[in-house]
Design an enzyme around this catalytic site. Structure first.
Site: not given
Length: 275
Positions: A138, A166, A168-169, A189-192
């Site tokens: 991201t 899906r 995400g954040d 950025t990451g596991t949204g």
């Protein structure tokens, strides 16, 4: 120029570069689509705009800015986002524009790993780890301009092998993007799916404003909350005085990031283990 124009321009450069998981080079959903999310926020007015699940906007960040500037809404998703962009003259592309062999191969590998993991109970505990590097990428940008205005922007293709539909954040204001002239500008950025549960971007602002933590400590604490729930990723942030805060889950991945200041040579920070 303005902080808003700066973050928009920076994100467009990254969206056009196939090395990043945004725009061209975005990752694939489980069904083989590229679905793009982006958001932007103006710290001076608290206005914000975002698009999610866009499939044909060449530069999703322009779609996000369009939502902010031309509509009463904050987030527009799917066919509605593509329709809005097309009606307002943004450059539209076919899905094949976003294709890169590297990301397609990553999808196949992710599918193979998930099939293996699903055979065991352990899969439920480790499935999120499938989305570590190189599945993350991201892009985000934050800025403070000469007038004291903050801005933040984020753009992504999401997670490799994510469910079609899906979100995400990254397009969620307060989770993946946040800007407030009284505190900070943040991009995540990451596991949204976990960043949303922490409301990570706003958490940095809250820790800075109400717990009076400096921006570096605020970013670190927000990332620690993500990690505590099993997530991985990073945060870039800048406060109203121009101090920066960079933090990420160092034991799981690195984070390419950098900063540029007027009259100084730009600095680039490489992930752990990189030279």
């Amino acid at each position: 120029g303005s902080a808003m124009d700066a973050v928009t321009a920076a994100i467009m450069v990254l969206e056009d570069d196939p090395n990043f998981n945004a725009g061209k080079g975005a990752v694939f959903t489980a069904d083989g689509f590229n679905e793009l999310d982006a958001s932007i926020m103006d710290g001076s007015t608290k206005k914000a705009g975002a698009v999610a699940m866009a499939r044909h906007i060449k530069n999703p960040i322009l779609g996000a800015r369009l939502v902010m500037d031309k509509t009463w809404h904050t987030l527009v998703a799917g066919e509605g986002a593509d329709k809005l962009a097309k009606e307002n003259g943004l450059e539209m592309v076919d899905q094949k524009y976003f294709f890169t062999q590297f990301r397609y191969d990553a999808l196949q590998k992710a599918k193979e790993k998930q099939k293996l993991l699903l055979d065991s109970e352990k899969a439920k505990k480790t499935s999120l780890n499938l989305h570590e590097r190189p599945y993350l990428g991201t892009v985000g940008a934050i800025a403070l301009d000469k007038n004291g205005n903050l801005a933040a922007a984020t753009s992504t293709g999401g997670m490799t092998n994510k469910m079609t539909g899906r979100i995400g954040d990254s397009p969620i204001i307060g989770s993946g993007t946040y800007a407030d002239n009284d505190s900070v500008a943040v991009s995540c950025t990451g596991t949204g799916d976990i960043y949303m549960r922490v409301n990570a971007a706003h958490e940095v602002s809250a820790l800075y404003k109400y717990k009076t933590q400096d921006v570096q400590k605020a970013a670190e604490e927000a990332v620690a909350q993500v990690k505590a729930l099993g997530g991985s990723g990073g945060i870039i942030s800048i406060d109203k005085h121009g101090h920066t805060g960079f933090a990420w889950t160092k034991d799981k991945l690195g984070m390419y990031h950098g900063e540029a200041r007027l009259g100084a040579k730009p600095i680039v920070y490489w992930p752990l283990g990189e030279k």
